[in-house]
Design a protein around this motif. Structure first.
Motif, PDB file in Angstrom:
ATOM      1  N   LYS A 339      39.577  35.908  31.559  1.00 52.03           N
ATOM      2  CA  LYS A 339      39.402  35.148  32.804  1.00 52.03           C
ATOM      3  C   LYS A 339      38.970  36.062  33.949  1.00 52.03           C
ATOM      4  O   LYS A 339      39.557  36.041  35.036  1.00 52.03           O
ATOM      5  N   VAL A 340      37.966  36.861  33.691  1.00 47.88           N
ATOM      6  CA  VAL A 340      37.579  37.928  34.616  1.00 47.88           C
ATOM      7  C   VAL A 340      37.240  37.384  35.999  1.00 47.88           C
ATOM      8  O   VAL A 340      37.766  37.857  37.018  1.00 47.88           O
ATOM      9  N   ALA A 341      36.363  36.387  36.067  1.00 46.63           N
ATOM     10  CA  ALA A 341      35.946  35.853  37.366  1.00 46.63           C
ATOM     11  C   ALA A 341      37.116  35.206  38.102  1.00 46.63           C
ATOM     12  O   ALA A 341      37.296  35.391  39.314  1.00 46.63           O
ATOM     13  N   GLU A 342      37.932  34.450  37.377  1.00 45.24           N
ATOM     14  CA  GLU A 342      39.075  33.753  37.998  1.00 45.24           C
ATOM     15  C   GLU A 342      40.070  34.751  38.588  1.00 45.24           C
ATOM     16  O   GLU A 342      40.501  34.620  39.731  1.00 45.24           O
ATOM     17  N   TYR A 343      40.431  35.759  37.787  1.00 47.60           N
ATOM     18  CA  TYR A 343      41.419  36.725  38.260  1.00 47.60           C
ATOM     19  C   TYR A 343      40.866  37.589  39.397  1.00 47.60           C
ATOM     20  O   TYR A 343      41.592  37.961  40.324  1.00 47.60           O
ATOM     21  N   ALA A 344      39.579  37.910  39.331  1.00 49.48           N
ATOM     22  CA  ALA A 344      38.970  38.745  40.370  1.00 49.48           C
ATOM     23  C   ALA A 344      38.968  38.015  41.720  1.00 49.48           C
ATOM     24  O   ALA A 344      39.287  38.597  42.758  1.00 49.48           O
ATOM     25  N   GLN A 345      38.600  36.728  41.713  1.00 55.08           N
ATOM     26  CA  GLN A 345      38.578  35.978  42.964  1.00 55.08           C
ATOM     27  C   GLN A 345      39.979  35.796  43.541  1.00 55.08           C
ATOM     28  O   GLN A 345      40.174  35.834  44.756  1.00 55.08           O
ATOM     29  N   ALA A 346      40.953  35.649  42.667  1.00 54.19           N
ATOM     30  CA  ALA A 346      42.334  35.543  43.134  1.00 54.19           C
ATOM     31  C   ALA A 346      42.772  36.854  43.781  1.00 54.19           C
ATOM     32  O   ALA A 346      43.468  36.865  44.803  1.00 54.19           O
ATOM     33  N   LYS A 347      42.350  37.971  43.192  1.00 51.25           N
ATOM     34  CA  LYS A 347      42.695  39.292  43.731  1.00 51.25           C
ATOM     35  C   LYS A 347      41.995  39.522  45.068  1.00 51.25           C
ATOM     36  O   LYS A 347      42.572  40.118  45.991  1.00 51.25           O
ATOM     37  N   LEU A 348      40.761  39.076  45.192  1.00 46.23           N
ATOM     38  CA  LEU A 348      40.010  39.196  46.449  1.00 46.23           C
ATOM     39  C   LEU A 348      40.785  38.540  47.588  1.00 46.23           C
ATOM     40  O   LEU A 348      40.933  39.120  48.674  1.00 46.23           O
ATOM     41  N   LYS A 349      41.301  37.342  47.344  1.00 46.58           N
ATOM     42  CA  LYS A 349      42.044  36.605  48.365  1.00 46.58           C
ATOM     43  C   LYS A 349      43.417  37.223  48.605  1.00 46.58           C
ATOM     44  O   LYS A 349      43.843  37.417  49.748  1.00 46.58           O
ATOM     45  N   ARG A 350      44.129  37.527  47.525  1.00 48.46           N
ATOM     46  CA  ARG A 350      45.510  38.007  47.619  1.00 48.46           C
ATOM     47  C   ARG A 350      45.621  39.324  48.369  1.00 48.46           C
ATOM     48  O   ARG A 350      46.540  39.548  49.146  1.00 48.46           O
ATOM     49  N   LYS A 351      44.646  40.216  48.163  1.00 44.12           N
ATOM     50  CA  LYS A 351      44.729  41.543  48.757  1.00 44.12           C
ATOM     51  C   LYS A 351      44.065  41.638  50.129  1.00 44.12           C
ATOM     52  O   LYS A 351      44.159  42.657  50.803  1.00 44.12           O
ATOM     53  N   GLY A 352      43.372  40.579  50.532  1.00 37.56           N
ATOM     54  CA  GLY A 352      42.777  40.565  51.859  1.00 37.56           C
ATOM     55  C   GLY A 352      41.628  41.540  52.031  1.00 37.56           C
ATOM     56  O   GLY A 352      41.390  42.058  53.122  1.00 37.56           O
ATOM     57  N   ILE A 353      40.871  41.777  50.941  1.00 36.63           N
ATOM     58  CA  ILE A 353      39.766  42.730  50.995  1.00 36.63           C
ATOM     59  C   ILE A 353      38.449  41.995  51.190  1.00 36.63           C
ATOM     60  O   ILE A 353      38.384  40.765  51.139  1.00 36.63           O
TER      61      ILE A 353
END
Length: 414
Positions: A339-353
């Motif tokens: 789930k590379v795209a799904e997890y990456a977008q979640a990380k983008l939001k979660r970490k505020g980067i």
């Protein structure tokens, strides 16, 4: 031709029998409109005369650190600043040792310390000398300092033996020089997209100690982060590379800080943040560390087949950088196995980067320890929506160049 024309190459000839090949090398370079100046050590002059190299280069040959005529204008400093590239060929075992350990008592060694030009070392020696542990330690030191090592080749040697240690032939050195300058042309003066930026990049794994002999870590090789550091430097940035435990040469023009644990890495990042304008968190930082690190080696016991370890969270360096009051433009990496795209977008939001580079490390041909990689990059567009761009499989060097171009483009738009 465009990559070589009017380039300034300083050739340093040291005292090996392979010095007889250097007039042919100079001739080939001059034919391609490279400006060549030559420095000879005293040992080199036992094999070939300065007059020969002066004739083929069209310039006086330099051989004395304290030449009164030259030093009236600080001649060795002028030479060091003049060069676009310094090539040491042949580089004997002695010359490599002097270069590795920072000697500065003759023209050759002083020039190499007083320059910010890239230095390429072209080894030439007997096969047993090349294989000697001391020589290989010096090779490692030179690589760690960012020196380029071209060769050696294999074949018959002047001593009558056959093996590795033979200096590359003039046409092979010419190919290396051409390749070097072609890469620099790829990012021309007009495309110094990160000029004036201070880029801080983390790379490689971290090691979290369990006791004096064991640690927790991962398979990150650091290759992607080092490639990004090289690409950022070529794009004109001041680059600080904070590297976990890896065995990679420091890219030319990059300031390297070596660390071990996640706490070490956070401390190094904090020290680099005050004037950082772009932060790229490429390191595979361990999520957890041991709550208690054993003072002595943890011993197994005969009455138990299991062992329990209590782990505690490491700091989230990427999120911590992004939440700073004057945070730099922050880019993260997401190494995922599903789930590379799904997890990456979640990380983008979660970490505020601002951006995240996602890659699938379940593919053994890509990612960890591979020379190739592929990625999908996600970032927030001006509308606030997440947009993306895919980069299909390519070398990590090429991907790094593509990513730096994209990051710079988005940074300057926002």
């Amino acid at each position: 031709m465009s990559g070589l024309k009017n380039r300034k190459l300083l050739l340093i000839v040291t005292g090996g029998i392979a010095a007889y090949k250097t007039p042919e090398l100079v001739r080939r370079l001059v034919e391609r409109q490279v400006q060549v100046r030559v420095v000879m050590t005293k040992g080199a002059q036992a094999f070939i005369t300065p007059l020969t190299l002066q004739a083929v280069s069209g310039n006086p040959v330099h051989d004395d650190l304290l030449d009164p005529a030259a030093e009236a204008a600080m001649g060795h400093i002028e030479l060091a600043r003049w060069a676009d590239l310094i090539v040491v060929a042949p580089a004997t075992a002695s010359a490599m040792a002097r270069l590795a350990h920072g000697f500065a008592d003759d023209l050759f060694s002083t020039l190499c310390l007083a320059t910010d030009a890239p230095i390429a070392v072209v080894p030439a020696m007997n096969r047993l000398m090349w294989a000697a542990p001391a020589v290989q330690r010096n090779v490692d030191l030179l690589k760690a300092d960012g020196k380029l090592i071209w060769g050696p080749g294999e074949g018959s040697q002047a001593c009558g033996e056959v093996g590795a240690g033979r200096m590359l032939e003039p046409h092979e050195i010419l190919q290396q020089v051409t390749s070097f300058f072609d890469k620099t042309v790829a990012i021309s003066a007009e495309s110094k997209t990160l000029q004036g930026e201070h880029v801080v990049i983390t790379a490689g794994p971290t090691r979290e100690p369990l006791d004096p002999v064991r640690y927790l870590s991962n398979h990150s090789s650091g290759k992607m982060g080092f490639a990004l550091a090289e690409a950022a430097a070529k794009a004109g940035a001041q680059v600080t590379l904070i590297a976990g435990p890896v065995h990679l040469a420091t890219p030319a023009g990059v300031h390297r800080v070596d660390v071990e644990s996640a706490l070490d890495m956070q401390q190094a990042v904090a020290a680099s943040l005050p004037d950082c304008t772009l932060f790229i968190g490429c390191a595979a930082v361990a999520d957890f560390r041991a709550e208690q690190v054993g003072a002595e080696k943890i011993k197994k016991t005969a009455d138990s087949d299991t062992m329990a370890l209590t782990l505690t969270k490491n700091p989230d360096i990427l999120a911590w950088v992004a939440e700073q009051p004057k945070a730099p433009f922050t880019v993260g990496f997401a190494a995922e196995t599903q789930k590379v795209a799904e997890y990456a977008q979640a990380k983008l939001k979660r970490k505020g980067i601002r951006m995240i580079v996602a890659n699938d490390v379940s593919n053994s041909a890509l990612g960890f320890n591979s020379d190739d990689n592929a990625a999908e990059v996600f970032w927030y567009a001006a509308t606030g929506e997440v947009t993306s761009r895919c980069f299909q499989q390519r070398s990590k060097t090429q991907l790094a160049t593509d990513l730096i171009e994209l990051i710079s483009e988005q940074k300057h738009e926002q």
